[in-house]
Motif scaffolding. Structure first.
Motif, PDB file in Angstrom:
ATOM      1  N   VAL A 236       2.610  -2.995  -8.341  1.00  0.00           N
ATOM      2  CA  VAL A 236       1.463  -2.183  -6.919  1.00  0.00           C
ATOM      3  C   VAL A 236       0.413  -1.842  -7.891  1.00  0.00           C
ATOM      4  CG1 VAL A 236       2.865  -2.489  -5.307  1.00  0.00           C
ATOM      5  CG2 VAL A 236       2.977  -0.540  -6.962  1.00  0.00           C
ATOM      6  N   SER A 237       0.550  -1.766  -9.349  1.00  0.00           N
ATOM      7  CA  SER A 237      -0.620  -0.402 -10.490  1.00  0.00           C
ATOM      8  C   SER A 237      -1.926  -1.832 -10.018  1.00  0.00           C
ATOM      9  CB  SER A 237      -0.020   0.248 -11.254  1.00  0.00           C
ATOM     10  OG  SER A 237      -0.192  -0.991 -12.309  1.00  0.00           O
ATOM     11  N   THR A 238      -1.951  -2.890  -9.891  1.00  0.00           N
ATOM     12  CA  THR A 238      -3.102  -3.409 -10.087  1.00  0.00           C
ATOM     13  C   THR A 238      -3.995  -4.017  -8.869  1.00  0.00           C
ATOM     14  OG1 THR A 238      -2.277  -5.700  -9.667  1.00  0.00           O
ATOM     15  CG2 THR A 238      -1.948  -4.938 -11.994  1.00  0.00           C
ATOM     16  N   LEU A 239      -3.047  -3.314  -7.653  1.00  0.00           N
ATOM     17  CA  LEU A 239      -3.323  -3.239  -6.510  1.00  0.00           C
ATOM     18  C   LEU A 239      -4.476  -2.085  -6.215  1.00  0.00           C
ATOM     19  CD1 LEU A 239      -0.545  -4.254  -4.080  1.00  0.00           C
ATOM     20  CD2 LEU A 239      -2.336  -5.937  -5.062  1.00  0.00           C
ATOM     21  N   ASP A 240      -5.306  -2.354  -4.985  1.00  0.00           N
ATOM     22  CA  ASP A 240      -6.980  -1.107  -5.282  1.00  0.00           C
ATOM     23  C   ASP A 240      -6.533  -0.748  -3.356  1.00  0.00           C
ATOM     24  OD1 ASP A 240      -9.330  -0.220  -5.321  1.00  0.00           O
ATOM     25  OD2 ASP A 240      -9.825  -0.748  -3.491  1.00  0.00           O
ATOM     26  N   LEU A 241      -6.207  -0.030  -3.440  1.00  0.00           N
ATOM     27  CA  LEU A 241      -6.149   0.860  -1.673  1.00  0.00           C
ATOM     28  C   LEU A 241      -6.754   0.224  -0.683  1.00  0.00           C
ATOM     29  CD1 LEU A 241      -3.276   2.209  -0.412  1.00  0.00           C
ATOM     30  CD2 LEU A 241      -4.368   4.503  -0.398  1.00  0.00           C
ATOM     31  N   GLU A 242      -8.374   0.250  -1.007  1.00  0.00           N
ATOM     32  CA  GLU A 242      -8.974   0.303  -0.144  1.00  0.00           C
ATOM     33  C   GLU A 242      -9.419  -1.218   0.142  1.00  0.00           C
ATOM     34  OE1 GLU A 242     -10.898   2.550   1.815  1.00  0.00           O
ATOM     35  OE2 GLU A 242     -10.334   3.904   0.565  1.00  0.00           O
ATOM     36  N   GLU A 243      -8.704  -2.039  -0.412  1.00  0.00           N
ATOM     37  CA  GLU A 243      -8.062  -3.471  -0.038  1.00  0.00           C
ATOM     38  C   GLU A 243      -7.287  -3.950   0.359  1.00  0.00           C
ATOM     39  OE1 GLU A 243      -8.695  -5.867  -4.397  1.00  0.00           O
ATOM     40  OE2 GLU A 243     -11.024  -5.829  -4.636  1.00  0.00           O
ATOM     41  N   ILE A 244      -6.360  -3.318   0.515  1.00  0.00           N
ATOM     42  CA  ILE A 244      -5.592  -3.141   1.354  1.00  0.00           C
ATOM     43  C   ILE A 244      -5.394  -2.618   2.513  1.00  0.00           C
ATOM     44  CG2 ILE A 244      -3.558  -2.098   1.414  1.00  0.00           C
ATOM     45  CD1 ILE A 244      -2.382  -2.066  -1.271  1.00  0.00           C
ATOM     46  N   ALA A 245      -5.780  -2.054   2.619  1.00  0.00           N
ATOM     47  CA  ALA A 245      -7.104  -0.855   3.771  1.00  0.00           C
ATOM     48  C   ALA A 245      -7.775  -2.173   5.027  1.00  0.00           C
ATOM     49  CB  ALA A 245      -7.399   0.325   3.969  1.00  0.00           C
TER      50      ALA A 245
ATOM     51  N   GLU B  26      -6.413   6.354   4.791  1.00  0.00           N
ATOM     52  CA  GLU B  26      -5.864   7.771   4.756  1.00  0.00           C
ATOM     53  C   GLU B  26      -4.614   7.750   5.947  1.00  0.00           C
ATOM     54  OE1 GLU B  26      -9.547   7.655   7.749  1.00  0.00           O
ATOM     55  OE2 GLU B  26      -8.741   7.252   5.692  1.00  0.00           O
ATOM     56  N   HIS B  27      -4.379   6.748   6.482  1.00  0.00           N
ATOM     57  CA  HIS B  27      -2.981   6.322   7.300  1.00  0.00           C
ATOM     58  C   HIS B  27      -2.129   6.039   6.577  1.00  0.00           C
ATOM     59  CE1 HIS B  27      -5.281   6.245  11.557  1.00  0.00           C
ATOM     60  NE2 HIS B  27      -5.236   7.393  10.465  1.00  0.00           N
ATOM     61  N   ILE B  28      -2.441   5.284   5.368  1.00  0.00           N
ATOM     62  CA  ILE B  28      -0.851   4.672   4.116  1.00  0.00           C
ATOM     63  C   ILE B  28      -1.408   6.044   3.937  1.00  0.00           C
ATOM     64  CG2 ILE B  28      -1.275   2.572   3.014  1.00  0.00           C
ATOM     65  CD1 ILE B  28      -3.305   1.089   3.479  1.00  0.00           C
ATOM     66  N   ILE B  29      -1.566   6.597   3.712  1.00  0.00           N
ATOM     67  CA  ILE B  29      -1.535   7.657   2.250  1.00  0.00           C
ATOM     68  C   ILE B  29      -0.697   8.764   3.238  1.00  0.00           C
ATOM     69  CG2 ILE B  29      -2.758   9.903   0.729  1.00  0.00           C
ATOM     70  CD1 ILE B  29      -4.906   7.735   0.385  1.00  0.00           C
ATOM     71  N   LYS B  30      -1.374   8.659   4.290  1.00  0.00           N
ATOM     72  CA  LYS B  30      -0.428  10.120   5.323  1.00  0.00           C
ATOM     73  C   LYS B  30       1.164   8.913   4.907  1.00  0.00           C
ATOM     74  CE  LYS B  30       0.610  13.258   8.298  1.00  0.00           C
ATOM     75  NZ  LYS B  30       0.620  14.787   7.613  1.00  0.00           N
TER      76      LYS B  30
ATOM     77  N   GLY C  29       0.152  -0.980   0.107  1.00  0.00           N
ATOM     78  CA  GLY C  29       0.414   0.030   0.211  1.00  0.00           C
ATOM     79  C   GLY C  29       0.587   1.388   0.005  1.00  0.00           C
ATOM     80  N   LEU C  30       1.935   1.150   1.124  1.00  0.00           N
ATOM     81  CA  LEU C  30       2.589   2.202   0.632  1.00  0.00           C
ATOM     82  C   LEU C  30       3.349   2.377  -0.771  1.00  0.00           C
ATOM     83  CD1 LEU C  30       4.296   1.846   4.618  1.00  0.00           C
ATOM     84  CD2 LEU C  30       2.530   3.219   3.885  1.00  0.00           C
ATOM     85  N   LEU C  31       3.952   1.391  -0.980  1.00  0.00           N
ATOM     86  CA  LEU C  31       4.383   1.308  -2.533  1.00  0.00           C
ATOM     87  C   LEU C  31       3.574   1.716  -3.816  1.00  0.00           C
ATOM     88  CD1 LEU C  31       6.818  -1.798  -2.552  1.00  0.00           C
ATOM     89  CD2 LEU C  31       7.745   0.386  -2.904  1.00  0.00           C
ATOM     90  N   LYS C  32       2.222   1.860  -3.400  1.00  0.00           N
ATOM     91  CA  LYS C  32       1.497   2.019  -4.737  1.00  0.00           C
ATOM     92  C   LYS C  32       1.304   3.494  -4.560  1.00  0.00           C
ATOM     93  CE  LYS C  32      -3.359   1.337  -5.848  1.00  0.00           C
ATOM     94  NZ  LYS C  32      -3.206   1.013  -7.617  1.00  0.00           N
ATOM     95  N   VAL C  33       1.082   3.798  -2.828  1.00  0.00           N
ATOM     96  CA  VAL C  33       0.808   5.851  -3.439  1.00  0.00           C
ATOM     97  C   VAL C  33       2.182   6.504  -3.138  1.00  0.00           C
ATOM     98  CG1 VAL C  33       0.608   7.796  -1.343  1.00  0.00           C
ATOM     99  CG2 VAL C  33      -0.546   4.934  -1.238  1.00  0.00           C
ATOM    100  N   ILE C  34       3.353   5.711  -3.030  1.00  0.00           N
ATOM    101  CA  ILE C  34       4.413   7.034  -3.218  1.00  0.00           C
ATOM    102  C   ILE C  34       5.114   6.521  -4.878  1.00  0.00           C
ATOM    103  CG2 ILE C  34       6.794   6.302  -3.459  1.00  0.00           C
ATOM    104  CD1 ILE C  34       7.045   5.141  -0.196  1.00  0.00           C
ATOM    105  N   ILE C  35       4.763   5.327  -5.549  1.00  0.00           N
ATOM    106  CA  ILE C  35       4.788   5.461  -7.038  1.00  0.00           C
ATOM    107  C   ILE C  35       3.753   6.293  -7.695  1.00  0.00           C
ATOM    108  CG2 ILE C  35       4.076   3.836  -9.323  1.00  0.00           C
ATOM    109  CD1 ILE C  35       5.672   1.590  -7.158  1.00  0.00           C
ATOM    110  N   GLU C  36       2.351   6.203  -7.283  1.00  0.00           N
ATOM    111  CA  GLU C  36       1.456   6.728  -8.050  1.00  0.00           C
ATOM    112  C   GLU C  36       1.784   8.283  -7.723  1.00  0.00           C
ATOM    113  OE1 GLU C  36      -2.185   4.936  -7.526  1.00  0.00           O
ATOM    114  OE2 GLU C  36      -1.616   2.904  -8.501  1.00  0.00           O
ATOM    115  N   GLU C  37       1.734   8.789  -7.037  1.00  0.00           N
ATOM    116  CA  GLU C  37       1.791  10.213  -6.343  1.00  0.00           C
ATOM    117  C   GLU C  37       3.392  10.392  -6.838  1.00  0.00           C
ATOM    118  OE1 GLU C  37      -0.698  11.960  -4.929  1.00  0.00           O
ATOM    119  OE2 GLU C  37      -1.477  10.413  -5.448  1.00  0.00           O
ATOM    120  N   GLU C  38       3.799   9.504  -7.462  1.00  0.00           N
ATOM    121  CA  GLU C  38       4.981  10.552  -8.226  1.00  0.00           C
ATOM    122  C   GLU C  38       6.432  11.141  -7.127  1.00  0.00           C
ATOM    123  OE1 GLU C  38       4.223  12.970 -10.873  1.00  0.00           O
ATOM    124  OE2 GLU C  38       4.032  11.059 -12.605  1.00  0.00           O
TER     125      GLU C  38
END
Length: 712
Positions: free
Chosen positions: A274-283, A291-295, A244-253
């Protein structure tokens, strides 16, 4: 009048006090705090005081364990003579009788069943010299492939992950002094406040300097209270959280693309996964709000520097190695490695957890992190040892797998040094039954531990106050432990025992050492040119410089304070990222209707490992005299568990009885039990035999259990 004068002078004589000071360092955690033991003696009694001594790592600090460590060393239950089991009872015998018996039994076993019918089980609390000698003893004196050690249950996941990712493993890639200057710190599965208390000021200084601290733990602990953000992950879901952390870091550049292009392999595959993963499913999977993962990901990605520290919470799982690799993926995509204030720290548990894994106790390893399967490495070590390469055994199996071979009858004899596998291993009742099947079992220990009780012969060894030698601390800093305290009874140093047994087995020419320094000087040669190169380190330098960080390839080299500044240790000089899926190769237990709760395990501040030493300290034992089960009050109410009452915990492997301890700070689906206690309170009775496919680490941190009150 004369009688009064005599009484007066007798009283004064008794009050006359002498003082001796013994230089040493704490025998417990990987901080290896330097200290002095002050012995104050009168005619009638001795008193002891421990004080911290300044050094580059702990800066003179001590915790409650270090302050009271001497209590076990001077305890009256110390073994002082060799003990032979006769009709179920231990009887004192001479060293000569003990050695002759070992010669007869070991020789008989190998003549009947082959060289590999003997096994050696080592320790991460012994010195570098003793760890080195034990590996040499197994392969040269016994000529067996079966050697491993208790560090397999501690550091194997982090070690394998670092080796696969960076090409080499050293506890910290940076010095401990860089921690206060890092802008964002992730503490994943580590409760340093209780496990390594003297490191805490470094993180507290970081926080004072404005660092953002992220803690990942299913429980609230003294460590998570320091954090700016606590990710209260479900037990066993660390790898998914890292995705989840990787997904946000990569997609937020928030990646460092130039670093990746120049110094990293495998990024594209990780990015695509990680682009195939859904953040809500990871949550949902991890129990951590999106929102904590994103933060957490955003802060770590944006800050100019960052460090990630992992420990047993992440590592003691059946996917511990890949879980750590996924956190290392985060460092690589953000370029936070090989730079000031940025890097990785594997928070070693045992006192010499780093050094003990570098010099030959592991089943597949030779000194200096050389591989026992590499022909060049084999030839080099064979030459150092003066043997034929063809006589050097190949790799064996991990610690728990050796126990399985005892159960199957392939291993008939065991030489155990300073470890307590009946308590520390998973499926502890199975371990006991397997050891009881051995034809001959020798234990080297200070006390009659739960495992030593099963031995045919116990050899008394010396304590940290009595045994000099080098240790390698949490940073990878080699330190010299001075020791001059009088040896108790007929106890011998581990290195002496190894050399003397080798001699009676006819291999004395390879073990003709008269001091730890002589052993260290051979170790220096054996490690030269290896990844863990100690060849430039000497006892004189260690005394003058208060420790040296390896690799140190020559005596003019200052030691390596920061790894990977220019290149990684793989042949192509690049680091390796890897895809880590949310579905581990070895499925983990999940709560069911019959076993509805997660069980996770860990430490308390006052005890160490299986508690054999710390329970001999009256001060430490008084702080935590029994085990307990931490449980959320609403969960306790659901299962009719009252606070501070006895509760039965059951898994598919067995059951234990401990006292309940209600706490609002733990997840409602999880209970926690510390692992320092034995017998009916031994939580490892409940843990599965399943092992990490990469590093063979058991899954101590995730078991499915049910609970019930002992009496309603």
């Amino acid at each position: 009048m004369t009688e009064m004068l005599l009484r007066y002078f007798r009283t004064k004589q008794q009050e006359a006090q002498t003082e001796k000071i013994y230089e040493t360092q704490c025998p417990f955690c990987s901080m290896q705090c330097k200290m002095q033991l002050i012995e104050q003696s009168t005619v009638t009694r001795k008193k002891y005081l421990t004080v911290g001594k300044d050094n580059p790592t702990s800066e003179g600090r001590l915790c409650i364990k270090g302050l009271n460590a001497h209590q076990h060393a001077v305890h009256n239950e110390r073994i002082k003579h060799p003990l032979l089991k006769v009709d179920g009872e231990f009887k004192q015998i001479s060293w000569e009788e003990a050695y002759q018996l070992i010669k007869e039994k070991f020789t008989d076993i190998q003549e009947k069943h082959g060289k590999h019918a003997l096994s050696v089980y080592g320790s991460a609390t012994i010195t570098n010299e003793e760890a080195y000698l034990l590996g040499k003893f197994a392969r040269v004196a016994l000529e067996t492939k079966y050697i491993d050690y208790n560090g397999r249950l501690c550091m194997s996941a982090a070690a394998s992950a670092a080796a696969q990712t960076f090409g080499m493993d050293r506890g910290f890639t940076n010095t401990i002094q860089e921690i206060p200057h890092s802008r964002c710190i992730v503490l994943a599965g580590t409760n340093v406040a209780e496990c390594q208390p003297t490191i805490m000021p470094y993180f507290e200084r970081a926080k004072e300097n404005g660092s953002f601290i992220i803690a990942i733990d299913p429980r609230e602990t003294a460590t998570t209270k320091m954090a700016d953000l606590h990710l209260k992950v479900k037990p066993g879901m660390d790898a998914a959280l890292a995705n989840g952390l990787l997904k946000v870091i990569i997609e937020e550049e928030l990646t460092d693309l130039s670093f990746i292009e120049e110094r990293v392999n495998g990024f594209e595959e990780v990015r695509d996964y990680v682009s195939t993963l859904d953040l809500e499913e990871i949550a949902e999977l991890t129990g951590v709000p999106a929102e904590h993962i994103i933060k957490a990901a955003t802060v770590f990605g944006k800050e100019e520097s960052g460090m990630i520290f992992t420990a047993r919470g992440v590592e003691q799982q059946t996917d511990g190695s890949t879980s750590v690799r996924n956190f290392l993926n985060i460092l690589l995509v953000t370029g936070k490695i090989g730079k000031k204030y940025s890097g990785f720290g594997a928070v070693t548990g045992q006192g010499n957890g780093q050094g003990a894994r570098e010099h030959g106790q592991k089943a597949d390893q030779l000194p200096g992190y050389r591989s026992i399967e590499n022909e060049g490495h084999r030839n080099y070590i064979a030459d150092v040892w003066g043997i034929n390469e063809a006589d050097l055994p190949r790799k064996g199996v991990s610690a728990f797998e050796m126990i399985e071979k005892m159960d199957e009858g392939e291993i008939k004899g065991l030489f155990l040094m300073c470890s307590n596998p009946v308590v520390s291993n998973p499926s502890a009742e199975f371990v006991k039954q397997a050891i009881e099947k051995l034809d001959f079992f020798v234990a080297v220990d200070m006390f009659v531990s739960e495992t030593a009780r099963l031995a045919d012969l116990i050899l008394p060894t010396t304590s940290y106050l009595e045994t000099p030698g080098t240790m390698t601390n949490v940073e990878g800093r080699v330190t010299l432990r001075e020791a001059s305290f009088p040896v108790r009874g007929e106890a011998k140093h581990d290195w002496q025992i190894i050399c003397e047994i080798a001699n009676v087995l006819g291999k004395g020419e390879y073990f003709s050492f008269s001091s730890p320094e002589e052993v260290f000087n051979e170790l220096r040669v054996a490690t030269k040119g290896g990844l863990a190169d100690y060849s430039g380190i000497t006892y004189d330098r260690l005394r003058k410089e208060k420790g040296i960080l390896w690799p140190c390839p020559d005596e003019n080299h200052p030691g390596t304070k920061r790894l990977f500044e220019a290149e990684f240790a793989h042949a192509d000089k690049k680091a390796a990222m890897v895809v880590v899926t949310n579905t581990p190769e070895i499925p983990k237990e999940k709560p069911t209707q019959d076993f509805p709760l997660y069980l996770t395990t860990g430490r308390v501040m006052s005890h160490y490992l299986t508690g054999v030493q710390t329970r001999k300290s009256s001060t430490l034992a008084a702080r935590d005299f029994e085990s307990y089960m931490e449980i959320h009050p609403s969960t306790a109410e659901k299962y009719q568990i009252k606070d501070h009452t006895l509760v039965k915990i059951e898994s598919r492997r067995g059951s234990i009885i401990v006292r309940s301890k209600c706490s609002q700070t733990i997840r409602k689906d999880t209970v926690f039990v510390p692992f320092h206690w034995a017998d009916s309170q031994n939580v490892n009775r409940l843990v599965s035999k399943k092992l990490d496919p990469t590093c063979r680490m058991p899954g101590f941190k995730v078991s499915a259990v049910k609970i019930s009150p002992v009496a309603k």
